[in-house]
Design a protein around this motif. Structure first.
Motif, PDB file in Angstrom:
ATOM      1  N   ILE A 112       0.860  -1.187   0.000  1.00  0.00           N
ATOM      2  CA  ILE A 112       0.000   0.000   0.000  1.00  0.00           C
ATOM      3  C   ILE A 112       0.894   1.234   0.000  1.00  0.00           C
ATOM      4  O   ILE A 112       1.845   1.328   0.787  1.00  0.00           O
ATOM      5  CB  ILE A 112      -0.940   0.036   1.220  1.00  0.00           C
ATOM      6  CG1 ILE A 112      -1.906  -1.157   1.192  1.00  0.00           C
ATOM      7  CG2 ILE A 112      -1.728   1.345   1.248  1.00  0.00           C
ATOM      8  CD1 ILE A 112      -2.864  -1.194   2.377  1.00  0.00           C
ATOM      9  N   VAL A 113       0.589   2.166  -0.876  1.00  0.00           N
ATOM     10  CA  VAL A 113       1.317   3.429  -0.947  1.00  0.00           C
ATOM     11  C   VAL A 113       0.419   4.542  -0.421  1.00  0.00           C
ATOM     12  O   VAL A 113      -0.729   4.678  -0.851  1.00  0.00           O
ATOM     13  CB  VAL A 113       1.736   3.756  -2.399  1.00  0.00           C
ATOM     14  CG1 VAL A 113       2.447   5.107  -2.454  1.00  0.00           C
ATOM     15  CG2 VAL A 113       2.624   2.656  -2.965  1.00  0.00           C
ATOM     16  N   ILE A 114       0.921   5.319   0.535  1.00  0.00           N
ATOM     17  CA  ILE A 114       0.187   6.455   1.073  1.00  0.00           C
ATOM     18  C   ILE A 114       0.894   7.725   0.622  1.00  0.00           C
ATOM     19  O   ILE A 114       2.096   7.895   0.842  1.00  0.00           O
ATOM     20  CB  ILE A 114       0.118   6.417   2.611  1.00  0.00           C
ATOM     21  CG1 ILE A 114      -0.574   5.133   3.082  1.00  0.00           C
ATOM     22  CG2 ILE A 114      -0.623   7.646   3.151  1.00  0.00           C
ATOM     23  CD1 ILE A 114      -0.598   4.961   4.591  1.00  0.00           C
ATOM     24  N   ILE A 115       0.142   8.626  -0.017  1.00  0.00           N
ATOM     25  CA  ILE A 115       0.743   9.855  -0.549  1.00  0.00           C
ATOM     26  C   ILE A 115       0.370  11.047   0.307  1.00  0.00           C
ATOM     27  O   ILE A 115      -0.795  11.437   0.394  1.00  0.00           O
ATOM     28  CB  ILE A 115       0.286  10.134  -1.991  1.00  0.00           C
ATOM     29  CG1 ILE A 115       0.483   8.893  -2.866  1.00  0.00           C
ATOM     30  CG2 ILE A 115       1.075  11.305  -2.561  1.00  0.00           C
ATOM     31  CD1 ILE A 115       0.007   9.097  -4.285  1.00  0.00           C
ATOM     32  N   GLY A 116       1.369  11.632   0.963  1.00  0.00           N
ATOM     33  CA  GLY A 116       1.176  12.868   1.702  1.00  0.00           C
ATOM     34  C   GLY A 116       1.477  14.050   0.797  1.00  0.00           C
ATOM     35  O   GLY A 116       1.485  13.933  -0.426  1.00  0.00           O
ATOM     36  N   GLY A 117       1.765  15.187   1.408  1.00  0.00           N
ATOM     37  CA  GLY A 117       1.991  16.392   0.609  1.00  0.00           C
ATOM     38  C   GLY A 117       3.382  16.964   0.706  1.00  0.00           C
ATOM     39  O   GLY A 117       3.649  18.027   0.149  1.00  0.00           O
ATOM     40  N   GLY A 118       4.290  16.271   1.398  1.00  0.00           N
ATOM     41  CA  GLY A 118       5.617  16.816   1.649  1.00  0.00           C
ATOM     42  C   GLY A 118       6.438  17.108   0.400  1.00  0.00           C
ATOM     43  O   GLY A 118       6.283  16.462  -0.642  1.00  0.00           O
ATOM     44  N   ARG A 119       7.321  18.052   0.551  1.00  0.00           N
ATOM     45  CA  ARG A 119       8.148  18.524  -0.561  1.00  0.00           C
ATOM     46  C   ARG A 119       9.031  17.420  -1.144  1.00  0.00           C
ATOM     47  O   ARG A 119       9.405  17.454  -2.323  1.00  0.00           O
ATOM     48  CB  ARG A 119       9.011  19.685  -0.078  1.00  0.00           C
ATOM     49  CG  ARG A 119       9.908  20.315  -1.132  1.00  0.00           C
ATOM     50  CD  ARG A 119      10.807  21.352  -0.490  1.00  0.00           C
ATOM     51  NE  ARG A 119      11.752  21.918  -1.458  1.00  0.00           N
ATOM     52  CZ  ARG A 119      12.787  22.664  -1.129  1.00  0.00           C
ATOM     53  NH1 ARG A 119      13.012  22.939   0.137  1.00  0.00           N
ATOM     54  NH2 ARG A 119      13.594  23.135  -2.050  1.00  0.00           N
ATOM     55  N   THR A 171      -3.949  11.392   0.206  1.00  0.00           N
ATOM     56  CA  THR A 171      -4.427  12.219   1.303  1.00  0.00           C
ATOM     57  C   THR A 171      -4.572  13.656   0.814  1.00  0.00           C
ATOM     58  O   THR A 171      -3.714  14.183   0.104  1.00  0.00           O
ATOM     59  CB  THR A 171      -3.474  12.192   2.514  1.00  0.00           C
ATOM     60  OG1 THR A 171      -2.242  12.839   2.168  1.00  0.00           O
ATOM     61  CG2 THR A 171      -3.189  10.755   2.941  1.00  0.00           C
ATOM     62  N   ASN A 172      -5.687  14.250   1.154  1.00  0.00           N
ATOM     63  CA  ASN A 172      -5.951  15.651   0.822  1.00  0.00           C
ATOM     64  C   ASN A 172      -5.676  15.961  -0.659  1.00  0.00           C
ATOM     65  O   ASN A 172      -6.175  15.268  -1.536  1.00  0.00           O
ATOM     66  CB  ASN A 172      -5.151  16.559   1.759  1.00  0.00           C
ATOM     67  CG  ASN A 172      -5.536  16.355   3.217  1.00  0.00           C
ATOM     68  OD1 ASN A 172      -6.695  16.083   3.528  1.00  0.00           O
ATOM     69  ND2 ASN A 172      -4.578  16.454   4.116  1.00  0.00           N
ATOM     70  N   TYR A 173      -4.856  16.971  -0.926  1.00  0.00           N
ATOM     71  CA  TYR A 173      -4.689  17.478  -2.285  1.00  0.00           C
ATOM     72  C   TYR A 173      -3.855  16.582  -3.198  1.00  0.00           C
ATOM     73  O   TYR A 173      -3.731  16.863  -4.394  1.00  0.00           O
ATOM     74  CB  TYR A 173      -4.086  18.874  -2.239  1.00  0.00           C
ATOM     75  CG  TYR A 173      -4.945  19.865  -1.498  1.00  0.00           C
ATOM     76  CD1 TYR A 173      -5.963  20.555  -2.144  1.00  0.00           C
ATOM     77  CD2 TYR A 173      -4.760  20.092  -0.132  1.00  0.00           C
ATOM     78  CE1 TYR A 173      -6.772  21.450  -1.460  1.00  0.00           C
ATOM     79  CE2 TYR A 173      -5.569  20.978   0.565  1.00  0.00           C
ATOM     80  CZ  TYR A 173      -6.570  21.653  -0.100  1.00  0.00           C
ATOM     81  OH  TYR A 173      -7.377  22.527   0.588  1.00  0.00           O
ATOM     82  N   ALA A 174      -3.317  15.500  -2.685  1.00  0.00           N
ATOM     83  CA  ALA A 174      -2.531  14.588  -3.521  1.00  0.00           C
ATOM     84  C   ALA A 174      -3.378  14.007  -4.649  1.00  0.00           C
ATOM     85  O   ALA A 174      -2.851  13.589  -5.680  1.00  0.00           O
ATOM     86  CB  ALA A 174      -1.949  13.463  -2.667  1.00  0.00           C
ATOM     87  N   TYR A 175      -4.685  13.994  -4.458  1.00  0.00           N
ATOM     88  CA  TYR A 175      -5.572  13.437  -5.485  1.00  0.00           C
ATOM     89  C   TYR A 175      -5.462  14.178  -6.812  1.00  0.00           C
ATOM     90  O   TYR A 175      -5.770  13.627  -7.872  1.00  0.00           O
ATOM     91  CB  TYR A 175      -7.028  13.466  -4.992  1.00  0.00           C
ATOM     92  CG  TYR A 175      -7.758  14.767  -5.219  1.00  0.00           C
ATOM     93  CD1 TYR A 175      -8.424  15.019  -6.424  1.00  0.00           C
ATOM     94  CD2 TYR A 175      -7.780  15.765  -4.244  1.00  0.00           C
ATOM     95  CE1 TYR A 175      -9.089  16.234  -6.641  1.00  0.00           C
ATOM     96  CE2 TYR A 175      -8.443  16.965  -4.452  1.00  0.00           C
ATOM     97  CZ  TYR A 175      -9.094  17.190  -5.654  1.00  0.00           C
ATOM     98  OH  TYR A 175      -9.739  18.386  -5.870  1.00  0.00           O
ATOM     99  N   ILE A 188       8.545  26.599   1.858  1.00  0.00           N
ATOM    100  CA  ILE A 188       8.067  25.535   0.975  1.00  0.00           C
ATOM    101  C   ILE A 188       7.768  24.315   1.823  1.00  0.00           C
ATOM    102  O   ILE A 188       8.667  23.714   2.403  1.00  0.00           O
ATOM    103  CB  ILE A 188       9.116  25.191  -0.096  1.00  0.00           C
ATOM    104  CG1 ILE A 188       9.321  26.375  -1.029  1.00  0.00           C
ATOM    105  CG2 ILE A 188       8.688  23.969  -0.893  1.00  0.00           C
ATOM    106  CD1 ILE A 188      10.361  26.129  -2.102  1.00  0.00           C
ATOM    107  N   THR A 189       6.508  23.944   1.906  1.00  0.00           N
ATOM    108  CA  THR A 189       6.112  22.814   2.750  1.00  0.00           C
ATOM    109  C   THR A 189       5.514  21.666   1.957  1.00  0.00           C
ATOM    110  O   THR A 189       5.522  20.538   2.420  1.00  0.00           O
ATOM    111  CB  THR A 189       5.068  23.281   3.788  1.00  0.00           C
ATOM    112  OG1 THR A 189       4.001  23.959   3.109  1.00  0.00           O
ATOM    113  CG2 THR A 189       5.698  24.218   4.806  1.00  0.00           C
ATOM    114  N   HIS A 190       4.995  21.935   0.758  1.00  0.00           N
ATOM    115  CA  HIS A 190       4.333  20.908  -0.037  1.00  0.00           C
ATOM    116  C   HIS A 190       4.952  20.822  -1.436  1.00  0.00           C
ATOM    117  O   HIS A 190       5.485  21.810  -1.938  1.00  0.00           O
ATOM    118  CB  HIS A 190       2.837  21.199  -0.164  1.00  0.00           C
ATOM    119  CG  HIS A 190       2.111  21.218   1.142  1.00  0.00           C
ATOM    120  ND1 HIS A 190       2.160  22.291   2.008  1.00  0.00           N
ATOM    121  CD2 HIS A 190       1.319  20.291   1.743  1.00  0.00           C
ATOM    122  CE1 HIS A 190       1.432  22.017   3.082  1.00  0.00           C
ATOM    123  NE2 HIS A 190       0.917  20.822   2.941  1.00  0.00           N
TER     124      HIS A 190
END
Length: 259
Positions: free
Chosen positions: A3-10, A31-35, A169-171
């Motif tokens: 399973i791959v989980i995609i966050g928003g990190g840089r 997760t969130n805006y990764a879509y 820069i956070t995402h």
């Protein structure tokens, strides 16, 4: 199963552009805006404001998993959403006391572990993408682990100024998309990443990889993107069957616990 989980990190930028191609047909929790950027199986979010702002874009998606607490008292009738309650302080692997925790990345990780527990595969792996728990300095030769959590937040912010609006820069999508969490690192640097994730330290039958060598989360083995691509199995999953599996397991959980 992987399973791959995609966050928003840089750090996700290190995997582009190959990452988009490699994730096609995989078991992916966005997760969130990764879509907006990657193929995915299911979208998780914990913030009602996110749903409200993105509703027109996501309400027709075949499967969404949301923080039930955030939707309390709100009349949202969407058969594609599975609502699960959050437990902000206690992690239970069977989710019998709710899903730990109110941060979408951790919320998704708890769900992924639960879903892998429902299958008989001998090999079970979870890959965390963009789980940086902070931001990366301009001087990328030094890891962000060198910044003490107790350091004054104002001093930390000064180290990360990148534009006239004083945003760090956070995402990985900061140049294209701005939301209320963009540029804000105070939460991460005022909390211990280790303590927040330590409830997973005793999990041995599922290998959890952190695909971010500079992540501030020290609890999981860190790897880079070339290693991740080598570890990623060539198998392609039927996404509709995966969603049916997720729905059955989580709806059963909801029924069983009275959620």
């Amino acid at each position: 199963m992987q399973i791959v989980i995609i966050g928003g990190g840089r750090s996700i930028n290190d995997g582009l552009p190959r990452l988009k191609k490699e994730l096609k047909g995989k078991f992916v929790i966005a997760t969130n805006y990764a879509y907006k950027y990657f193929p995915f199986t299911v979208l998780c979010f914990c913030d009602y404001k996110f749903y409200k702002e993105e509703k027109d874009n996501i309400e027709s998606f075949p499967l969404l998993i949301a923080n039930k607490t955030q939707f309390s008292g709100r009349r949202i009738k969407n058969p594609n959403i599975i609502y699960l309650p959050v437990n902000p302080s206690v992690y239970t692997r069977d989710l019998s006391k709710g899903v730990y925790k109110g941060l979408t990345g951790i919320f998704s990780l708890s769900i992924a572990i639960y879903l892998l527990d429902q299958i008989k595969d001998k090999k079970k792996e979870i890959f965390l993408l963009g789980m940086d728990f902070g931001c990366i300095k301009k001087d990328e030769d030094k890891t962000i682990n060198e910044i003490p959590v107790t350091e004054d937040i104002n001093k930390v912010n000064k180290k990360y100024l990148i534009n006239k609006k004083y945003r760090a820069i956070t995402h990985f999508y900061d140049k294209e998309l701005t939301h209320r969490g963009s540029g804000k690192i105070d939460y991460y640097y005022s909390h211990s990443a280790y303590n927040m994730y330590k409830c997973y330290n005793d999990i041995r039958d599922i290998k959890i990889w952190n695909v971010s060598p500079k992540s501030r989360i020290p609890n999981f083995e860190k790897i880079d993107y070339p290693t991740f691509f080598n570890l990623l199995e060539p198998i392609k999953y039927n996404q509709n069957k995966l969603r049916k599996f997720i729905r059955e397991k989580l709806e059963y959980l909801s029924f069983k616990t009275g959620f």
